[in-house]
Scaffold this active site. Structure first.
Site, short mmCIF file in Angstrom:
data_model
loop_
_atom_site.label_atom_id
_atom_site.label_comp_id
_atom_site.label_asym_id
_atom_site.label_seq_id
_atom_site.Cartn_x
_atom_site.Cartn_y
_atom_site.Cartn_z
N HIS A 15 0.79 -1.23 0.00
CA HIS A 15 0.00 0.00 0.00
C HIS A 15 0.82 1.28 0.00
O HIS A 15 0.27 2.37 -0.07
CB HIS A 15 -0.94 0.03 1.21
C1 UD1 Z 1 -1.69 5.21 6.58
C2 UD1 Z 1 -0.34 5.60 7.17
C3 UD1 Z 1 0.67 4.48 6.89
C4 UD1 Z 1 0.15 3.13 7.32
C5 UD1 Z 1 -1.20 2.88 6.67
C6 UD1 Z 1 -1.75 1.54 7.13
C7 UD1 Z 1 0.16 8.03 7.12
C8 UD1 Z 1 0.98 9.05 6.49
N1 UD1 Z 1 0.20 6.82 6.55
O1 UD1 Z 1 -1.54 5.20 5.17
O2 UD1 Z 1 1.85 4.76 7.60
O3 UD1 Z 1 1.06 2.12 6.94
O4 UD1 Z 1 -2.09 3.95 7.06
O5 UD1 Z 1 -2.96 1.22 6.63
O6 UD1 Z 1 -0.48 8.29 8.12
N2 UD1 Z 1 -9.08 4.94 2.76
C9 UD1 Z 1 -10.30 4.33 2.78
N3 UD1 Z 1 -10.79 3.92 3.98
C10 UD1 Z 1 -10.13 4.12 5.15
C11 UD1 Z 1 -8.88 4.77 5.11
C12 UD1 Z 1 -8.37 5.17 3.91
O7 UD1 Z 1 -10.93 4.13 1.76
O8 UD1 Z 1 -10.64 3.71 6.23
C13 UD1 Z 1 -8.51 5.35 1.46
C14 UD1 Z 1 -8.78 6.78 1.11
O9 UD1 Z 1 -8.99 6.85 -0.28
C15 UD1 Z 1 -7.48 7.48 1.45
C16 UD1 Z 1 -6.45 6.40 1.18
O10 UD1 Z 1 -7.09 5.17 1.50
O11 UD1 Z 1 -7.27 8.62 0.72
C17 UD1 Z 1 -5.21 6.53 2.00
O12 UD1 Z 1 -5.51 6.64 3.41
P1 UD1 Z 1 -4.55 7.50 4.39
O13 UD1 Z 1 -5.02 7.42 5.79
O14 UD1 Z 1 -4.32 8.84 3.81
O15 UD1 Z 1 -3.16 6.77 4.28
P2 UD1 Z 1 -2.78 5.25 4.20
O16 UD1 Z 1 -2.27 4.97 2.83
O17 UD1 Z 1 -3.89 4.38 4.73
#
Ligand code: UD1
Length: 401
Positions: free
Chosen positions: A228
């Site tokens: 991811h």
């Molecule tokens: C975050 C952490 C990363 C961790 C990862 C584990 C930061 C900078 N990164 O990254 O260190 O390894 O979590 O999972 O904090 N989304 C959903 N549902 C959710 C959450 C996210 O659909 O419940 C989607 C959204 O489109 C979002 C994308 O995933 O924009 C990324 O989510 P985000 O929290 O920004 O970062 P992660 O890639 O999950």
């Protein structure tokens, strides 16, 4: 004599935070139950920022890890790094002003960790950072910025390895603020592994026949994958390089891929869906995920698994491919070979003492590392000191003192 009570806010927001918060909440409860009359009672106040909000990225972890319901859910959701961090900063500051805690405890390296520690420090509230001192020395990783800033703001820095202590000392953190306590995530792993192994995920995935049909069935060998990181999935070229490796590997053994929402989105955007087989969600479908006849020659995608199911799958995997941080450590503790799809790691102890090896997004290297494992060429493991399941107790004892 009047009870001395201290209000601590514990902040969590994203999936990798939850298995670090659970043992702390438990250790606080044990402390309160067992404390002597003149020691401080801790009143914990749990804040969920809402950085992760899907059922299987958040609620399922609260359920599996038996974390109490958060006292407040900030619901900040997704956004750019600036938006997400900014929203948490604004909302968390309001909580601090209202609740007036004597301490804020943050864990890990996600955007919630950074934003909550910054809000606290601006209000002169001491900050304890659990899992301090990790450095990949790659500032293009958002987590690296979060680690550096959080550590520079924190008053109590709890570390899990000698390398982490050295990193902090080199950055000028006073020695008396650094507390080597071990690995908090291992507390969760050791606490839950027995129960995790009782989940029926192996049967549901047709990796093992149903135990009612025949006792102690052999398990089909499989590779478990998580992927991811923006560096791997946001650019078509690097995702494609990894996919090429996965296609080769999946012709030897099935690849099971609980897929992160970011990666799911990118695969669709790059038109790569035909390389993968998508299966029904475990939470919507109570039957088997797929039938055993399609086990080989595919990369099988699922909704993210729960903590217990994932632990069970990790404990029985032939090999784990990952770009996650925590999984590099969990595989070391479980003695399962891990190939990390990154060219750096903030957890070098897993390379020197554990089962981990770095392969970046290099298809040849990834495949040759998997082949070594299939040929029985396994690394010797020594679990690092203090990765023993008692880290949360050490942390609470130090903070109470
Ligand atoms: C975050 C952490 C990363 C961790 C990862 C584990 C930061 C900078 N990164 O990254 O260190 O390894 O979590 O999972 O904090 N989304 C959903 N549902 C959710 C959450 C996210 O659909 O419940 C989607 C959204 O489109 C979002 C994308 O995933 O924009 C990324 O989510 P985000 O929290 O920004 O970062 P992660 O890639 O999950």
């Amino acid at each position: 004599m009047k009870d001395k009570t201290s209000k601590w806010i514990l902040a969590a927001g994203a999936r990798p935070n939850f298995m670090k918060i659970a043992p702390l909440m438990r250790a606080i409860q044990v402390h309160n139950n067992k404390r002597s009359p003149n020691s401080t009672k801790i009143s914990p106040f749990l804040v969920h920022t809402g950085q992760h909000y899907d059922f299987n990225m958040s609620d399922s972890f609260f359920k599996d890890l038996r974390i109490p319901k958060p006292d407040i859910f900030l619901g900040v959701g997704s956004g750019t790094h600036g938006e997400q961090t900014g929203k948490i900063l604004i909302e968390f500051e309001k909580v601090l002003l209202k609740e007036k805690p004597t301490l804020v405890v943050v864990v890990g390296d996600v955007n919630s960790t950074l934003a909550c520690s910054l809000a606290a420090v601006k209000l002169h509230i001491p900050v304890a950072h659990v899992e301090a001192g990790l450095r990949s020395f790659d500032r293009t990783m958002p987590e690296e910025i979060n680690r550096i800033v959080t550590d520079s703001l924190s008053d109590y820095l709890f570390t899990h390895s000698p390398e982490a202590d050295e990193n902090l000392l080199k950055e000028g953190i006073p020695k008396e603020n650094i507390f080597p306590v071990g690995n908090i995530m291992v507390d969760s792993l050791l606490f839950n592994i027995k129960e995790a192994k009782k989940t029926n995920i192996l049967e549901q995935l047709a990796l093992m026949q149903k135990s009612s049909e025949k006792p102690s069935q052999p398990i089909t060998e499989y590779c478990l994958l998580t992927l991811h990181r923006p560096a791997n999935v946001d650019q078509k070229e690097s995702l494609n390089r990894i996919v090429q490796a996965l296609l080769t590997i999946s012709s030897r053994l099935p690849v099971l891929f609980p897929i992160h929402p970011r990666t799911r989105k990118q695969i669709k955007e790059f038109g790569m869906e035909s390389f993968f087989e998508f299966h029904a969600s475990p939470y919507l479908d109570s039957g088997d995920y797929y039938n055993g006849s399609s086990l080989k020659a595919r990369v099988h995608c699922f909704e993210p698994f729960g903590y217990m199911e994932f632990l069970n799958l990790m404990a029985h995997a032939k090999v784990v491919l990952t770009d996650s941080g925590g999984i590099q450590e969990e595989t070391t503790v479980l003695g399962i070979p891990c190939i990390t799809l990154r060219d750096t790691t903030e957890r070098p102890i897993t390379l020197t003492q554990g089962t981990n090896v770095l392969a970046a997004d290099d298809p040849q290297k990834i495949v040759s590392e998997v082949e070594k494992i299939l040929d029985g060429n396994l690394r010797k493991v020594a679990c690092p000191p203090f990765w023993d399941g008692h880290t949360s107790k050490r942390i609470i004892n130090i903070l109470v003192r």
